[in-house]
Design an enzyme around this catalytic site. Structure first.
Site, mmCIF file in Angstrom:
data_model
loop_
_atom_site.group_PDB
_atom_site.id
_atom_site.type_symbol
_atom_site.label_atom_id
_atom_site.label_comp_id
_atom_site.label_asym_id
_atom_site.label_seq_id
_atom_site.Cartn_x
_atom_site.Cartn_y
_atom_site.Cartn_z
ATOM 1 N N SER A 240 0.829 -1.199 0.000
ATOM 2 C CA SER A 240 0.000 0.000 0.000
ATOM 3 C C SER A 240 0.868 1.255 0.000
ATOM 4 C CB SER A 240 -0.957 -0.042 1.192
ATOM 5 O OG SER A 240 -1.952 0.950 1.085
ATOM 6 N N GLU A 345 -9.972 -4.591 -5.741
ATOM 7 C CA GLU A 345 -9.624 -3.540 -4.786
ATOM 8 C C GLU A 345 -9.733 -2.170 -5.450
ATOM 9 O OE1 GLU A 345 -5.478 -2.530 -3.794
ATOM 10 O OE2 GLU A 345 -4.960 -4.537 -4.514
ATOM 11 N N HIS A 377 -7.703 -5.154 -1.077
ATOM 12 C CA HIS A 377 -6.453 -4.439 -0.816
ATOM 13 C C HIS A 377 -5.585 -5.203 0.193
ATOM 14 C CE1 HIS A 377 -3.925 -0.902 -0.820
ATOM 15 N NE2 HIS A 377 -4.010 -0.781 0.487
#
Length: 402
Positions: A240, A345, A377
């Site tokens: 991320s 996601e 995610h």
């Protein structure tokens, strides 16, 4: 920071109502996505509700002057991502402090760093005038530790001349997260790669906005080199925001004229902070991540880059800088790169866009893109899912083949 009575009440409400509603929906309508079992749908729904409650939602700057952004972020951190327990049979870890003042880092290295140049030089000057350490954890899986001398396995130096090491950069939107909250995932990566992992507790926004996290990652990379690891023996892995940071670090190393890491593995990376891609809307009913548009003063892009500052045409141009939106960087001769993302996601377009950008500029060494059907995610953190095990194993093969 303990939970307030209001937060405790909301926690109890979520734990009582969301599982019931989600289970009834699953039994009546079937899974929301074909590959979801009931457990995964429950995990997604609970995580989504917690994130929506923790982070206030905004669509524009109409009340930006009344927002106490640092206080909001302190509240968010109090509700999310506690430190994970690492069982002795799984692995071990040691807290390490890296001196921010590094002999291998000079002020002139940042002169070509675009919108970050002046701020990076200022951060460097601050560290010359004080003693500061960057917190890290060195994590080693039990299977890997058995192959190393007891005195060497938790020391931040090579145990052998050709040893590779993983530099891990955690996610959390640049506003939360820590090495401690990622211990179990890091240990699984250590086991799959057969390597020790140094995880960096870089400074967080909004207290320490751009480019402080990138600067801390840069110092950590240089520290590993100073300790004897060859740059090409360092594999950078991040999820991320940590994937974004991995890319920004590599761009900064190139701009500074330094050697690049041997490879990158990026898990659901954030790559474009200047715009919202179509998947943010198309997958919002499937992902647990509640992504706010760039027009929101609480969007992660703005909390990272310029918290409290109004969005303007000038800021939009700055957000497109390669250190802020790495997808816009120079990828000629880029290190081997593995990109993993969940197909449903909200940030999947960041991954596909990055793959296209690198492939266009490095046709002889294109990146590897793995999209996992119906996954969300950073699904790699959902250890009970078979896709998680498959993805971690793929990271292991990628690193071993470097």
């Amino acid at each position: 920071m303990p939970l307030s009575l209001t937060d405790f009440a909301h926690l109890a409400y979520v734990l009582l109502t969301v599982p019931v509603a989600s289970t009834l929906e699953y039994l009546w309508r079937g899974p929301r996505r074909p590959r979801w079992d009931l457990r995964f749908q429950l995990q997604r729904d609970i995580a989504y509700r917690f994130i929506r409650h923790a982070m206030p939602q905004r669509t524009d700057d109409s009340d930006i002057d009344s927002l106490d952004i640092p206080a909001i972020m302190r509240g968010v951190r109090a509700k999310a991502m506690p430190a994970a327990v690492l069982a002795a049979e799984d692995g071990e870890y040691r807290a390490i402090g890296i001196p921010a003042r590094q002999a291998l880092v000079g002020e002139d290295e940042f002169s070509a760093a675009g919108v970050g140049a002046d701020r990076l030089r200022e951060l460097w000057r601050q560290d010359q005038e004080r003693e500061r350490q960057i917190g890290c954890e060195l994590v080693v899986a039990a299977d890997v530790a058995k192959q190393l001398d007891a005195d060497a396995r938790l020391a931040c130096r090579p145990a052998a001349a050709d040893e590779k090491v993983v530099l891990f950069l955690h996610g959390g939107g640049y506003v939360m997260g820590s090495s401690g909250s990622y211990r179990q995932l890091i240990c699984r990566i250590s086991r799959a790669t057969g390597l020790r992992v140094l995880s960096v507790d870089y400074r967080l926004a909004p207290e320490h906005p751009f480019p402080a996290p990138i600067y801390d990652a840069y110092i950590a990379f240089k520290h590993l080199v100073c300790q004897g690891f060859r740059p090409e023996a360092i594999v950078v892995i991040g999820d991320s925001a940590g994937g974004h940071l991995s890319l920004a670090l590599t761009h900064l190393l190139r701009l500074a004229g330094g050697a690049l890491p041997g490879g990158l593995a990026l898990l659901s990376p954030v790559t474009d902070m200047a715009r919202d891609r179509p998947s943010a809307e198309a997958n919002r009913n499937f992902d647990y991540l509640a992504k706010q548009p760039v027009e929101s003063p609480l969007a992660n892009a703005r909390l990272f880059y310029a918290p409290g500052r109004r969005l303007s045409p000038q800021m939009r141009r700055e957000l497109a800088d390669p250190l802020v939106s790495p997808v816009n960087g120079d990828f000629g001769g880029f290190p081997p790169t593995l990109i993993q993302a969940g197909a449903c996601e909200v940030l999947v377009d960041d991954s596909t866009g990055l793959h296209a950008a690198i492939a266009a500029q490095s046709p002889t060494r294109p990146p590897v893109l793995e999209l996992y059907e119906d996954m969300v995610h950073v699904f790699q953190a959902f250890s009970a899912r078979p896709e998680s095990a498959q993805a971690i194993a793929s990271i292991g093969r990628f690193v071993k083949d470097l």
